[in-house]
Design a protein around this motif. Structure first.
Motif, PDB file in Angstrom:
ATOM      1  N   ARG A   1      17.510  10.807  -1.186  1.00  0.00           N
ATOM      2  CA  ARG A   1      17.060  10.984   0.102  1.00  0.00           C
ATOM      3  C   ARG A   1      15.551  10.822  -0.015  1.00  0.00           C
ATOM      4  N   ARG A   2      14.870  10.101   0.786  1.00  0.00           N
ATOM      5  CA  ARG A   2      13.425   9.718   0.851  1.00  0.00           C
ATOM      6  C   ARG A   2      12.883  10.619   1.820  1.00  0.00           C
ATOM      7  N   LEU A   3      11.815  11.343   1.350  1.00  0.00           N
ATOM      8  CA  LEU A   3      10.967  11.954   2.608  1.00  0.00           C
ATOM      9  C   LEU A   3       9.396  11.283   2.596  1.00  0.00           C
ATOM     10  N   ARG A   4       9.124  11.119   3.717  1.00  0.00           N
ATOM     11  CA  ARG A   4       8.075  10.326   4.078  1.00  0.00           C
ATOM     12  C   ARG A   4       6.738  11.086   4.133  1.00  0.00           C
ATOM     13  N   LEU A   5       5.485  10.794   3.487  1.00  0.00           N
ATOM     14  CA  LEU A   5       4.237  11.662   3.676  1.00  0.00           C
ATOM     15  C   LEU A   5       3.194  10.459   4.418  1.00  0.00           C
ATOM     16  N   ARG A   6       3.171  10.475   5.772  1.00  0.00           N
ATOM     17  CA  ARG A   6       2.490   9.523   6.120  1.00  0.00           C
ATOM     18  C   ARG A   6       0.950   9.549   5.858  1.00  0.00           C
ATOM     19  N   GLY A   7       0.513   8.224   5.524  1.00  0.00           N
ATOM     20  CA  GLY A   7      -1.083   7.898   5.350  1.00  0.00           C
ATOM     21  C   GLY A   7      -1.442   8.570   3.956  1.00  0.00           C
ATOM     22  N   GLU A   8      -0.299   9.040   2.975  1.00  0.00           N
ATOM     23  CA  GLU A   8      -0.944   9.470   1.666  1.00  0.00           C
ATOM     24  C   GLU A   8      -0.621   8.531   0.776  1.00  0.00           C
ATOM     25  N   GLY A   9      -0.672   6.936   1.047  1.00  0.00           N
ATOM     26  CA  GLY A   9      -0.345   6.106   0.191  1.00  0.00           C
ATOM     27  C   GLY A   9      -1.775   5.404  -0.335  1.00  0.00           C
ATOM     28  N   MET A  10      -1.785   4.207  -0.522  1.00  0.00           N
ATOM     29  CA  MET A  10      -3.150   3.608  -1.006  1.00  0.00           C
ATOM     30  C   MET A  10      -4.046   3.472   0.118  1.00  0.00           C
ATOM     31  N   PRO A  11      -5.072   3.605   0.280  1.00  0.00           N
ATOM     32  CA  PRO A  11      -6.160   3.583   1.243  1.00  0.00           C
ATOM     33  C   PRO A  11      -6.465   2.044   1.805  1.00  0.00           C
ATOM     34  N   HIS A  12      -6.861   2.026   2.864  1.00  0.00           N
ATOM     35  CA  HIS A  12      -7.157   0.681   3.474  1.00  0.00           C
ATOM     36  C   HIS A  12      -8.382   0.709   4.057  1.00  0.00           C
ATOM     37  N   PRO A  13      -9.383   0.060   3.669  1.00  0.00           N
ATOM     38  CA  PRO A  13     -10.786   0.235   4.041  1.00  0.00           C
ATOM     39  C   PRO A  13     -11.028  -0.095   5.453  1.00  0.00           C
ATOM     40  N   LYS A  14     -10.214  -1.439   5.897  1.00  0.00           N
ATOM     41  CA  LYS A  14     -10.198  -1.937   7.300  1.00  0.00           C
ATOM     42  C   LYS A  14      -8.916  -1.728   7.986  1.00  0.00           C
ATOM     43  N   GLY A  15      -8.174  -0.799   7.695  1.00  0.00           N
ATOM     44  CA  GLY A  15      -6.981  -0.378   8.417  1.00  0.00           C
ATOM     45  C   GLY A  15      -6.367   0.625   8.182  1.00  0.00           C
ATOM     46  N   SER A  16      -4.736   0.816   8.451  1.00  0.00           N
ATOM     47  CA  SER A  16      -4.222   2.007   8.126  1.00  0.00           C
ATOM     48  C   SER A  16      -3.669   2.352   6.580  1.00  0.00           C
TER      49      SER A  16
ATOM     50  N   ARG B   1       0.854  -1.048   0.138  1.00  0.00           N
ATOM     51  CA  ARG B   1       0.186   0.075  -0.072  1.00  0.00           C
ATOM     52  C   ARG B   1       0.860   1.254  -0.018  1.00  0.00           C
ATOM     53  N   ASP B   2       2.323   1.018  -0.020  1.00  0.00           N
ATOM     54  CA  ASP B   2       3.045   2.390  -0.001  1.00  0.00           C
ATOM     55  C   ASP B   2       3.223   2.747  -1.383  1.00  0.00           C
ATOM     56  N   ILE B   3       3.430   4.152  -1.585  1.00  0.00           N
ATOM     57  CA  ILE B   3       3.599   4.658  -3.186  1.00  0.00           C
ATOM     58  C   ILE B   3       4.686   5.237  -2.880  1.00  0.00           C
ATOM     59  N   HIS B   4       5.586   5.095  -4.072  1.00  0.00           N
ATOM     60  CA  HIS B   4       6.948   5.709  -4.192  1.00  0.00           C
ATOM     61  C   HIS B   4       6.879   6.623  -5.476  1.00  0.00           C
TER      62      HIS B   4
END
Length: 325
Positions: free
Chosen positions: A271-286, A231-234
């Motif tokens: 260098r990687r910068l992380r945007l928390r929660g901006e990846g693929m949605p999860h209907p039953k979780g994070s 569910r992570d997007i790069h």
């Protein structure tokens, strides 16, 4: 020599009723002649049903375990006959060493005459054998018994944006019966390999509500910008040399829209910068996270003034990137 019914179903002799039923369901779907076109499938299908008809009934199974494949030729009152010293299948007197002699014997208790065929039910209609599991409790339900259709699979290719948003989509699939169209609800945030179930849209069975299910296996198409890891997007984030050196707040585009990310001073490519929660949605979780990977860019054709400034920087700076660890 007759096949062992436990081996036919692939279960141990200690298997309980639920294990036998599950083994039967799996094999029946695999070898049903409407699904499996192998010429040997129908014969295998009959063997599976015959084995299930025996092992699914506790009383019949107990007789099979005791007498083996010839259990049908043993009368129900076998123990009583032996205790009474009655003859069977080959002559008068006690139960002989071979109780299946094939001749006619006398039931001394009732004067009835019987033959081996009175106890032989090997010519069972294999379709009727579905009745005990799909057509009701115990016993056979006749030729009208439901026969389950096979589950089927097809691939559903989605773009990253479609998988992110979800929604309705009409698809058309080809098959032996021609093309069929479906209106599919795609959950937001589906990932590669996830299955979407269309109940009752699989192989045709016999009887009401007997069709199998159709499973659409999601495949995410390659994207020119986004790379998925679960569910992570790069995504690559181009920044100017002065933004990387001095720090800046820059926009980064994801499938859910544009967000702002802070580039710290002294940032280099990779260098990687992380945007928390901006990846693929999860209907039953994070939801997943969005990772922006920095790529420092310079003007491909610098203007005279840009070139002049870069020359001044080169003369004033002692920075040597090849000496950095």
């Amino acid at each position: 020599m007759a096949e062992d019914y436990y081996e036919v179903l692939g279960v141990p002799r200690s298997a309980d009723g639920s294990e036998i039923q599950q083994a039967f369901r799996t094999l029946a779907r695999r070898y049903h002649p409407d699904v499996n076109r192998d010429p040997a499938a129908e014969e295998r299908f009959k063997q599976i049903n015959e084995a299930y008809s025996v092992l699914s009934d506790p009383g019949t199974r107990a007789r099979y375990d005791r007498f083996g494949p010839d259990f049908r030729q043993i009368p129900e009152d076998y123990d009583e006959r032996v205790a009474a010293g009655q003859g069977f299948g080959g002559g008068a007197g006690a139960y002989g060493g071979s109780p299946f002699g094939g001749g006619r014997g006398a039931d001394r208790a009732g004067g009835r005459t019987w033959t081996q065929t009175d106890f032989d039910t090997s010519g069972v209609d294999f379709e009727d054998l579905f009745g005990g599991i799909f057509g009701g409790r115990g016993g056979r339900a006749g030729r009208g018994s439901p026969i389950p259709g096979a589950d089927q699979e097809a691939e559903l290719t989605l773009s990253v944006e479609e998988a992110y948003r979800g929604g309705r989509r009409k698809i058309t699939l080809g098959g032996p019966g021609g093309e069929r169209s479906y209106d599919v609800t795609i959950p937001a945030g589906v990932v590669d390999g996830q299955r979407i179930r269309l109940a009752g849209e699989g192989g045709r069975g016999r009887g009401p509500d007997s069709a199998g299910d159709l499973y659409l296996v999601v495949r995410i198409a390659p994207h020119p910008r986004y790379r998925l890891d679960g569910r992570d997007i790069h995504v690559d984030l181009p920044v100017a040399a002065w933004e990387a050196a001095l720090g800046a707040t820059v926009p980064v585009a994801g499938p859910g829209g544009t967000a702002k990310v802070h580039v710290p001073p002294g940032t280099s490519t990779g260098r990687r910068l992380r945007l928390r929660g901006e990846g693929m949605p999860h209907p039953k979780g994070s939801p997943g996270d969005l990772y922006a990977e920095i790529k420092v860019m310079v003007p491909p054709s610098p203007s005279p003034r840009e070139r002049e400034l870069f020359e001044e920087l080169a003369a004033a700076s002692s920075f040597d990137p090849r000496k950095q660890t």
